[in-house]
Design a protein around this motif. Structure first.
Motif, mmCIF file in Angstrom:
data_model
loop_
_atom_site.group_PDB
_atom_site.id
_atom_site.type_symbol
_atom_site.label_atom_id
_atom_site.label_comp_id
_atom_site.label_asym_id
_atom_site.label_seq_id
_atom_site.Cartn_x
_atom_site.Cartn_y
_atom_site.Cartn_z
ATOM 1 N N ASP A 6 4.716 -4.265 -10.525
ATOM 2 C CA ASP A 6 5.428 -3.516 -11.561
ATOM 3 C C ASP A 6 5.611 -2.043 -11.204
ATOM 4 O OD1 ASP A 6 2.868 -2.539 -11.814
ATOM 5 O OD2 ASP A 6 2.633 -3.064 -13.938
ATOM 6 N N GLY A 7 5.223 -1.652 -9.976
ATOM 7 C CA GLY A 7 5.420 -0.282 -9.525
ATOM 8 C C GLY A 7 4.277 0.654 -9.830
ATOM 9 N N THR A 8 3.224 0.180 -10.475
ATOM 10 C CA THR A 8 2.058 1.013 -10.720
ATOM 11 C C THR A 8 1.148 0.997 -9.495
ATOM 12 O OG1 THR A 8 0.871 -0.843 -11.753
ATOM 13 C CG2 THR A 8 2.163 0.595 -13.208
ATOM 14 N N ALA A 9 0.252 1.971 -9.431
ATOM 15 C CA ALA A 9 -0.658 2.091 -8.293
ATOM 16 C C ALA A 9 -2.100 2.064 -8.789
ATOM 17 C CB ALA A 9 -0.381 3.386 -7.534
ATOM 18 N N LYS A 10 -2.953 1.309 -8.078
ATOM 19 C CA LYS A 10 -4.350 1.181 -8.471
ATOM 20 C C LYS A 10 -5.257 1.360 -7.257
ATOM 21 C CE LYS A 10 -3.433 -2.049 -12.280
ATOM 22 N NZ LYS A 10 -3.737 -3.390 -12.858
ATOM 23 N N ASN A 11 -6.556 1.517 -7.547
ATOM 24 C CA ASN A 11 -7.577 1.552 -6.507
ATOM 25 C C ASN A 11 -7.335 2.677 -5.506
ATOM 26 O OD1 ASN A 11 -9.883 0.733 -5.074
ATOM 27 N ND2 ASN A 11 -8.716 -0.662 -3.762
ATOM 28 N N GLY A 12 -7.146 3.881 -6.004
ATOM 29 C CA GLY A 12 -6.979 5.027 -5.122
ATOM 30 C C GLY A 12 -8.241 5.322 -4.339
ATOM 31 N N THR A 44 0.848 -1.195 0.000
ATOM 32 C CA THR A 44 0.000 0.000 0.000
ATOM 33 C C THR A 44 0.880 1.240 0.000
ATOM 34 O OG1 THR A 44 -1.689 -1.179 1.273
ATOM 35 C CG2 THR A 44 -1.886 1.211 1.144
ATOM 36 N N LEU A 45 0.569 2.155 -0.894
ATOM 37 C CA LEU A 45 1.263 3.435 -0.977
ATOM 38 C C LEU A 45 0.336 4.510 -0.424
ATOM 39 C CD1 LEU A 45 3.815 4.945 -2.121
ATOM 40 C CD2 LEU A 45 2.456 5.339 -4.197
ATOM 41 N N TYR A 46 0.823 5.252 0.578
ATOM 42 C CA TYR A 46 0.043 6.325 1.187
ATOM 43 C C TYR A 46 0.562 7.678 0.714
ATOM 44 C CZ TYR A 46 -1.503 2.694 4.466
ATOM 45 O OH TYR A 46 -2.021 1.555 5.024
ATOM 46 N N ILE A 47 -0.368 8.575 0.422
ATOM 47 C CA ILE A 47 -0.024 9.930 -0.005
ATOM 48 C C ILE A 47 -0.759 10.920 0.892
ATOM 49 C CG2 ILE A 47 0.013 11.604 -1.890
ATOM 50 C CD1 ILE A 47 1.661 9.132 -2.494
ATOM 51 N N ALA A 48 -0.029 11.813 1.526
ATOM 52 C CA ALA A 48 -0.631 12.918 2.271
ATOM 53 C C ALA A 48 -0.862 14.059 1.297
ATOM 54 C CB ALA A 48 0.271 13.351 3.411
ATOM 55 N N ARG A 60 -6.061 15.460 3.192
ATOM 56 C CA ARG A 60 -6.468 14.084 3.422
ATOM 57 C C ARG A 60 -5.285 13.157 3.220
ATOM 58 N NH1 ARG A 60 -7.373 15.716 -1.743
ATOM 59 N NH2 ARG A 60 -7.242 14.197 -3.436
ATOM 60 N N VAL A 61 -5.482 11.880 3.538
ATOM 61 C CA VAL A 61 -4.514 10.842 3.232
ATOM 62 C C VAL A 61 -5.164 9.883 2.244
ATOM 63 C CG1 VAL A 61 -3.150 8.925 4.132
ATOM 64 C CG2 VAL A 61 -3.383 11.022 5.473
ATOM 65 N N MET A 62 -4.484 9.634 1.128
ATOM 66 C CA MET A 62 -4.942 8.693 0.122
ATOM 67 C C MET A 62 -4.174 7.377 0.261
ATOM 68 S SD MET A 62 -7.289 10.236 -1.730
ATOM 69 C CE MET A 62 -7.357 9.187 -3.194
ATOM 70 N N ALA A 63 -4.815 6.290 -0.141
ATOM 71 C CA ALA A 63 -4.166 4.975 -0.153
ATOM 72 C C ALA A 63 -4.334 4.361 -1.534
ATOM 73 C CB ALA A 63 -4.769 4.069 0.911
ATOM 74 N N TYR A 64 -3.280 3.669 -2.001
ATOM 75 C CA TYR A 64 -3.292 3.012 -3.303
ATOM 76 C C TYR A 64 -2.726 1.609 -3.152
ATOM 77 C CZ TYR A 64 -3.995 7.643 -5.361
ATOM 78 O OH TYR A 64 -4.495 8.877 -5.690
#
Length: 325
Positions: free
Chosen positions: A232-238, A211-215, A223-227
């Motif tokens: 392969d380093g791509t992010a989905k389901n934001g 899971t990648l978190y973005i403030a 907000r805080v987003m999660a992906y």
């Protein structure tokens, strides 16, 4: 909900670079859920380690001490236990010509090298042992970044970083249309991971790296987003992991900025009022209220059970029961 007011320990009265006395600091720890007692002891204190900075940012534990940026001063400072003041360890830190913003987010790679988000140079760079910098990423598709802000290093060695426009010089136009989240591999391949967030800021990975978190420091929607991070380093389901906008008030300054994750997956993110402690299920467990616009935080110490906090002009710490990754 109740407020647990804590006494404060003043560790030093002067910063290394100012003759002014440290202003009065008032802070407290707010417990919103009993689970907070497993992360911060009831008798924990907010300690003031140094003061007088212009805007402290990007703390990271390195070589038995803390290093952190003062962005407008184009300087990296260092502090170690027993020091009576923070000391200059790197200047210039982010604008080599001296006419731009300094470093912001800092990290340490697996080899112990300091990796910097250099606002002024608009790049991610590595500090070499001879004091020179090696650029790791400075362009995407032939265009310069806005001003890399914060970063996290995956176990693979890939660096994920945010690129809002905060560090651009006055009148300096961005070359990229998006405020992107990018990655750069150890081989130097730069990829755009997320392109649809305005004002991405802090960034972190879950303990399992899935899971990648973005403030997001958007003043109208902090907000805080999660992906879901793919192999392969791509992010989905934001998705919105935590909406901090309702917490904003005249008494609780700041937005979601820097963040870190502990070994159990709890998120410690700066936000309105100070540092918000969010469970891995998205529940707000409590806050370290600094009374300042709070930029960033990092776990440090021999066992990573101390949270260091950069809050405007202050460097603070709180001993924790939680341990950082």
């Amino acid at each position: 909900m109740f407020l647990r007011a804590l006494s404060l320990l003043l560790v030093t009265t002067l910063a290394a670079f100012t003759a002014e006395p440290v202003p009065t600091f008032h802070g407290s720890i707010e417990k919103l859920d009993p689970a907070l007692d497993g992360l911060i002891a009831p008798d924990a204190k907010i300690e003031v380690l140094a003061s007088g900075f212009n805007w402290s940012e990007g703390p990271v534990w390195r070589d038995g001490g803390l290093v952190f940026s003062d962005v407008p001063e184009n300087t990296v400072f260092g502090w170690k236990e027993g020091d009576t003041a923070a000391k200059v360890v790197l200047k210039p830190s982010g604008s080599l010509s001296g006419d731009g913003q300094g470093s912001n987010g800092l990290q340490v790679d697996a080899q112990g090298n300091l990796i910097l988000c250099q606002h002024g140079e608009r790049r991610i760079a590595r500090l070499e042992k001879d004091g020179t910098f090696t650029s790791l990423a400075d362009h995407y598709e032939g265009k310069r970044f806005n001003s890399p802000n914060d970063l996290v290093i995956a176990k693979s060695g890939a660096i994920f970083f945010t690129d809002p426009p905060y560090g651009l010089k006055k009148g300096e136009a961005p070359e990229l249309k998006q405020h992107g989240i990018y990655s750069v591999t150890p081989a130097g391949k730069v990829s755009l991971v997320i392109s649809d967030i305005r004002f991405p800021n802090g960034i972190a990975l879950s303990p399992d790296q899935k899971t990648l978190y973005i403030a997001v420091s958007d003043p109208k929607d902090t907000r805080v987003m999660a992906y879901d991070l793919q192999e392969d380093g791509t992010a989905k389901n934001g998705r919105v992991f935590f909406n901090a906008q309702p917490l904003k008030s005249p008494a609780r300054k700041g937005g979601c900025d820097g963040m870190k994750v502990d070994t159990h997956g709890n998120i410690w993110t700066t936000g309105p009022g100070g540092v918000l402690i969010i469970g891995k299920d998205g529940k707000h467990l409590g806050s370290i209220l600094t009374g300042q616009a709070t930029a960033n935080c990092a776990f440090g110490g021999a066992d990573r059970s101390t949270l260091y906090i950069t809050a405007d002009m202050f460097l603070l710490r709180v001993k924790t029961l939680a341990k950082g990754l």
